[in-house]
Each structure stands twice: as C-alpha cells, then as structure tokens.
Design an enzyme around this catalytic site. Structure first.
Site, short mmCIF file in Angstrom:
data_model
loop_
_atom_site.label_atom_id
_atom_site.label_comp_id
_atom_site.label_asym_id
_atom_site.label_seq_id
_atom_site.Cartn_x
_atom_site.Cartn_y
_atom_site.Cartn_z
N HIS A 109 -7.57 -3.43 6.68
CA HIS A 109 -7.43 -4.77 6.13
C HIS A 109 -8.25 -5.78 6.93
CE1 HIS A 109 -3.28 -3.78 4.19
NE2 HIS A 109 -4.28 -3.48 3.39
N HIS B 8 -0.69 4.46 -4.72
CA HIS B 8 -0.67 3.32 -3.80
C HIS B 8 0.69 3.19 -3.10
CE1 HIS B 8 -3.21 0.12 -2.37
NE2 HIS B 8 -2.20 -0.72 -2.43
N TYR C 165 2.55 -5.18 2.98
CA TYR C 165 2.98 -3.79 3.00
C TYR C 165 4.22 -3.59 3.86
CZ TYR C 165 -1.41 -2.40 0.81
OH TYR C 165 -2.46 -2.25 -0.06
N ARG D 6 0.61 4.69 0.30
CA ARG D 6 0.00 3.80 1.30
C ARG D 6 1.04 2.81 1.81
NH1 ARG D 6 -5.04 1.76 3.08
NH2 ARG D 6 -5.37 -0.48 2.82
N ARG E 290 -6.52 4.69 0.81
CA ARG E 290 -6.65 4.32 -0.60
C ARG E 290 -7.15 5.55 -1.36
NH1 ARG E 290 -9.29 0.15 2.42
NH2 ARG E 290 -8.23 -1.87 2.27
N LYS F 41 -13.44 -0.20 1.93
CA LYS F 41 -14.03 -1.24 1.08
C LYS F 41 -15.24 -1.85 1.77
CE LYS F 41 -9.96 -2.69 -1.57
NZ LYS F 41 -9.06 -3.82 -1.88
#
Length: 267
Positions: free
Chosen positions: A241, A215, A250, A218, A115, A142
């Site tokens: 994730h 993005h 994705y 990615r 990211r 994250k």
C-alpha cells in the site's frame, strides 16, 4: 470527454470547475458509489496535475470540487475466521495435480496477502528468491512496483509439491501457477487468470458453507497479522500500500463481536 463533448486533447484547456461539478452530479444521478466517484475525480485531478506540470493547461479545475463522503473507512471485504481459513486450506483434499495447485494457491494468498493479479504474474523464478538466507517471493504489484515477501514455510512446501507434480519447476521465466483443465493436464503453459483465482476461492468456500472472493483472503491475512501484534507500518509494506490509511481499511479487529463493550458490561 464524452460528457463535456471534447473531441481532441487541446480542448481540455476549456474545461472549467462548472464542468467538473456537473460531471460529478451526473455520476451521483447514475447511482455510482461514493468511493467510485471519488476515484474518478481523483484520476481526473491527476491528469490535470500532469497537464499543469507540462505547461499545457493553466490550472487544475478539479481542485476545490467537493467530493462525496464515503460511507465508511471500514473495509467492506469480509475477513474470514481462523478456523475457516484452516478449513479452506484443507478443502482441496485429493492427490490430483489440480488439488495440489489449488492448495498452493490458497496458501500463497492466505500467508502472503497477495492480490489476484500479483499471484497470476508470479514466475517460477520469483518463487526461488533468497535474501539473507531466507526464501522470499518476488512480487510485482500495482504500478510495476516490486516487493520481496518472506516465503511462509507452509506455502513453500505446498508450492514445491505442486511443482514436483506439474514438472515445470525448471522453467524459470514461465508462469508459476498455470491453468489445469483436467487432472491429467500437466503441461499447460497458460498462467491462471485473475477470474480463475476468483472462481477457485468461491468454489471451495461455497462447499464449506460460506461464500467469499479472493480479496477476502487478503483481508484475512492482514487482519490475522495485526491480531498477532504485527506493526501496521510493516503490514502496509507487506500489502504494497502507498498509504497507511488504505491498510487501516483491512484492519478488522475493531469489528470482532467478542471485543465489543457489550461484553464488558456486568451487573
């Protein structure tokens, strides 16, 4: 809180299911996307679950409130083709510090599916990790979660070239990728920003005849890995994730025109 007129935290106790439904309908009237509304309801539900756990409220009024259907679980972020990815890697084509930095950034994104925020948070020491004799990137994702990603040899070489030119490879606790205001600025201490990454990718892609954001790189990396038989559970860990359903978004393999049943029909 604005919608319900709540002034202080204690008033969360008076929020009912009717309030939640009215708020959801107001969000729909404001033409927010289904996914945005689902995210907001999910965030509010998480808050009430926390308050329940702390014995502050008696129940979670968001439970049972119908959430808008998402248009599709297929990712909307476009993945570019392999030839476009190769062109993008070659786009910064001079010997300036900025071009060396940009090549290293594009390679880091395309080979490791980071990211923007994750790339901007990289320190010099995060590039110098090693596990079982293999160079790794230490990535902070994250929620502060850390994952270690094997460093691709192509990206490794380009990052070394950039650090040799920039001269901050010994500054272990400082930003790996830094802003460059001009080709002679080798001493900037400021890390590149997520907005800077977005503009960098967009600028090079427009020059090549297509327009994408960071993005997309990615999504491209994830799709390419899956195309080459990478296990989707491993790709999930690689992307950072929490849920494999997010990883499937994705997976653009099913959208490739050449794989359509159209081209299987023969008469």
């Amino acid at each position: 809180m604005n919608f319900t007129g709540i002034q202080n935290p204690e008033e969360f106790r008076v929020v009912t299911r009717a309030h939640i439904i009215a708020w959801r309908d107001d969000l729909l009237d404001r033409s927010l996307s289904s996914m945005s509304i689902r995210h907001r309801l999910s965030a509010l539900s998480s808050l009430f679950e926390y308050l329940c756990e702390k014995n502050t409220v008696t129940h979670n009024p968001v439970k049972g409130v119908k959430r808008p259907a998402v248009e599709s679980y297929e990712g909307k972020t476009p993945a570019i083709g392999d030839h476009q990815a190769r062109e993008l890697l070659d786009a910064p084509n001079d010997n300036s510090l900025k071009s060396k930095r940009d090549r290293a950034i594009l390679a880091t994104l395309l080979y490791h599916a980071l990211r923007r925020d994750e790339l901007c948070r990289l320190k010099v020491k995060d590039f110098k990790q090693e596990r079982r004799g293999v160079p790794h990137l230490k990535v902070t994702g994250k929620g502060g979660k850390t994952r270690y990603i094997p460093l691709h040899p192509a990206a490794n070489g380009l990052i070394h070239d950039y650090l040799d030119a920039a001269g901050h490879g010994h500054e272990e606790n400082e930003a790996l990728f830094r802003s460059v205001s001009n080709n002679r600025d080798k001493y900037s201490q400021q890390p590149i920003t997520p907005d800077g990454i977005y503009k960098l990718v967009q600028r090079y892609s427009i020059k090549l005849g297509f327009r994408i954001g960071a993005h997309s790189l990615r999504a491209t990396a994830a799709t390419n890995a899956l195309d080459h038989q990478a296990d989707i559970a491993k790709v999930q860990e690689w992307l950072g994730h929490a849920n494999i359903a997010t990883t499937r978004i994705y997976d653009h393999r099913k959208t490739r025109p050449e794989d359509s049943p159209t081209f299987k029909v023969t008469y």
